[in-house]
Structure formats: structure tokens, C-alpha cells
Design a protein around this motif. Structure first.
Motif, mmCIF file in Angstrom:
data_model
loop_
_atom_site.group_PDB
_atom_site.id
_atom_site.type_symbol
_atom_site.label_atom_id
_atom_site.label_comp_id
_atom_site.label_asym_id
_atom_site.label_seq_id
_atom_site.Cartn_x
_atom_site.Cartn_y
_atom_site.Cartn_z
ATOM 1 N N ILE A 29 23.557 1.674 9.929
ATOM 2 C CA ILE A 29 23.210 3.090 9.885
ATOM 3 C C ILE A 29 21.863 3.225 9.182
ATOM 4 O O ILE A 29 21.709 2.816 8.042
ATOM 5 C CB ILE A 29 24.270 3.914 9.138
ATOM 6 N N GLY A 30 20.905 3.752 9.881
ATOM 7 C CA GLY A 30 19.607 3.983 9.261
ATOM 8 C C GLY A 30 18.514 3.035 9.679
ATOM 9 O O GLY A 30 17.338 3.312 9.469
ATOM 10 N N LEU A 31 18.858 1.914 10.264
ATOM 11 C CA LEU A 31 17.883 0.948 10.762
ATOM 12 C C LEU A 31 16.912 0.455 9.699
ATOM 13 O O LEU A 31 15.803 0.042 10.008
ATOM 14 C CB LEU A 31 17.084 1.534 11.940
ATOM 15 N N ASP A 56 21.601 5.079 -2.194
ATOM 16 C CA ASP A 56 22.652 4.121 -1.842
ATOM 17 C C ASP A 56 24.047 4.625 -2.200
ATOM 18 O O ASP A 56 25.018 3.900 -2.050
ATOM 19 C CB ASP A 56 22.393 2.785 -2.545
ATOM 20 N N SER A 57 24.152 5.831 -2.708
ATOM 21 C CA SER A 57 25.457 6.376 -3.061
ATOM 22 C C SER A 57 26.254 6.721 -1.807
ATOM 23 O O SER A 57 25.737 6.672 -0.680
ATOM 24 C CB SER A 57 25.291 7.627 -3.927
ATOM 25 N N TRP A 58 27.504 7.114 -2.011
ATOM 26 C CA TRP A 58 28.331 7.511 -0.874
ATOM 27 C C TRP A 58 27.716 8.706 -0.161
ATOM 28 O O TRP A 58 27.708 8.780 1.070
ATOM 29 C CB TRP A 58 29.742 7.840 -1.355
ATOM 30 N N PHE A 59 27.198 9.654 -0.951
ATOM 31 C CA PHE A 59 26.580 10.836 -0.353
ATOM 32 C C PHE A 59 25.324 10.463 0.437
ATOM 33 O O PHE A 59 25.052 11.045 1.491
ATOM 34 C CB PHE A 59 26.230 11.850 -1.447
ATOM 35 N N GLY A 60 24.574 9.477 -0.082
ATOM 36 C CA GLY A 60 23.403 9.025 0.638
ATOM 37 C C GLY A 60 23.762 8.398 1.969
ATOM 38 O O GLY A 60 23.097 8.633 2.989
ATOM 39 N N GLN A 61 24.811 7.586 1.986
ATOM 40 C CA GLN A 61 25.250 6.970 3.223
ATOM 41 C C GLN A 61 25.762 8.006 4.216
ATOM 42 O O GLN A 61 25.539 7.905 5.426
ATOM 43 C CB GLN A 61 26.341 5.925 2.924
ATOM 44 N N PHE A 62 26.464 9.010 3.690
ATOM 45 C CA PHE A 62 26.945 10.079 4.568
ATOM 46 C C PHE A 62 25.767 10.864 5.151
ATOM 47 O O PHE A 62 25.774 11.251 6.324
ATOM 48 C CB PHE A 62 27.877 11.011 3.791
ATOM 49 N N GLY A 63 24.748 11.070 4.335
ATOM 50 C CA GLY A 63 23.546 11.734 4.820
ATOM 51 C C GLY A 63 22.866 10.932 5.916
ATOM 52 O O GLY A 63 22.369 11.486 6.898
ATOM 53 N N ARG A 64 22.840 9.613 5.749
ATOM 54 C CA ARG A 64 22.276 8.756 6.793
ATOM 55 C C ARG A 64 23.053 8.897 8.093
ATOM 56 O O ARG A 64 22.472 8.937 9.186
ATOM 57 C CB ARG A 64 22.301 7.300 6.345
#
Length: 214
Positions: A200-202, A108-116
Motif C-alpha cells: 500500500i503506497g508504493l 507509520d502509525s495505524w492511522f497513517g496506514q489507514f490513510g494510505r
């Protein structure tokens, strides 16, 4: 006279045999051991996980919902275009999160969201609606197509074509209806819960409605 006596003896033996407590079971395997009980034979699954937030509280209801989803994905209760694309359910920040398999492992981090976001863009270039079962089948049969994927994305976002994520909440409700019908959950009501998908990510999100929150 002898014949009559034999008949009388047979009747006595038959009456006695009716009083003998004999149990009969069926082996589940050819070898010794293993029995089919009445519960297994009738496929009775009465776990009775209470998902009524007013009765057991929101935290317990969320845990029971997540556990029921994971059970559904291991049996036949999610067979409505859910279990083929979703991996598992967890409880996080007062919600049940059902994770899409293509985004499983992103935090759920910023990097995780960017990865999504990067993953979502990559899927879009594979073909039309690639995160849905229909899209997967289309790409498998016809091969990747970036142009079709981009046109499909535009059409779905402009509501020119239907989106898989628009149908997901109804699929989730159907799954819980089945789980309640089989006795795995009790206290399920569609009016108690909000169900939606992330942009993002469904991933699926399930949370109690404001009126049901403590």
C-alpha cells in the motif's frame, strides 16, 4: 643585420612569455566573478559516498544511500520513471524509505496506514495504474475513469497486466549504477541489497541482505 636582430629579440620575448605563469578562467556569468574550474567543466562529482555495508557498516551505508537518492532526484540520475513519482529518501528502522509523492506525509502509525489505504482507493477510482507515470499520463490525456481503474487494478493483481511496481527495483538499481559511474557513490553492489515496494503506497524499501547485516 637589423632584421636578424629583430628576429632574435622576438624569439627571446616568445621564450620568456612561455615561462610566465598565466592562468585563464571562464566567467560563469556576464558580470565579474565566478569561474569554471576543471572540476565543473568536466562535471566531476566525486563525493565518494561509500555504500558498502561491510566496509562502513550498515547505518552509515544506509545514510549514504539515502543521501545519494536525494541527490539523484535533484539531478538527472533518477530519470527512469522514478523522480517523477517519488519525493524523497529517508532512513527509518534499518531501511531506506523512498516515499511516493502521493503518500508523502503519511506516518507509520495505524492511522497513517489507514490513510494510505484510503488514498490508494481514491487513486484507483481515478483511472488505470494512477500511481505510475504511464497511468498519470493516461488520466491526464483521457480524463478520470473509475471503471477502467477498477479493471486495471484487478488485471494487475491477477498478473494479467504488468505493474509499475514490478519494474521499480530495476529502476532503482539503474539509478545507483549511474550514481556509481559518476563517482557520487562507491562500493555499490546489487548483491548487497534487497529492493522492494510496499503493498500500500508504493514506497520503495532498501535493506541489506541478511548476509550483509551485522
Amino acid at each position: 643585420m637589423a632584421k636578424s636582430a629583430d628576429q632574435g629579440g622576438g624569439g627571446a620575448q616568445e621564450g620568456a612569455s612561455r615561462n610566465v605563469p598565466v592562468g585563464v578562467s571562464v566567467a560563469t556569468t556576464p558580470g565579474p566573478g565566478g569561474q569554471v574550474t576543471a572540476r565543473k567543466a568536466g562535471e566531476l562529482r566525486d563525493m565518494g559516498l561509500d555504500v558498502d555495508p561491510r566496509k562502513v557498516g550498515v547505518p552509515a551505508a544506509l545514510q549514504h544511500l539515502a543521501k545519494a537518492v536525494n541527490i539523484a532526484f535533484q539531478t538527472d540520475y533518477g530519470e527512469n520513471y522514478l523522480e517523477s513519482v517519488y519525493q524523497a529518501a529517508i532512513v527509518r528502522r534499518g531501511e531506506v524509505h523512498i516515499i511516493h509523492r502521493d503518500y508523502f506525509g503519511f506516518g507509520d502509525s495505524w492511522f497513517g496506514q489507514f490513510g494510505r489505504l484510503l488514498r490508494s482507493m481514491g487513486l484507483t477510482l481515478e483511472g488505470p495504474d494512477p500511481a505510475s507515470p504511464e497511468g498519470r499520463e493516461w488520466i491526464r490525456d483521457k480524463g478520470p475513469s473509475s471503471i477502467r481503474g477498477l479493471f486495471s487494478l484487478i488485471g494487475r493483481k491477477l498478473d494479467l497486466t504488468t505493474e509499475y511496481e514490478d519494474r521499480v527495483p530495476a529502476y532503482v538499481e539503474q539509478m545507483f549504477d549511474r550514481l556509481e559511474g559518476s563517482g557520487i557513490v562507491v562500493g555499490w553492489s546489487r548483491d548487497d541489497w534487497e529492493i522492494w515496494t510496499t503493498r500500500i503506497g508504493l514506497d520503495i524499501r532498501i535493506a541489506p541482505k541478511a548476509a550483509e547485516a551485522p
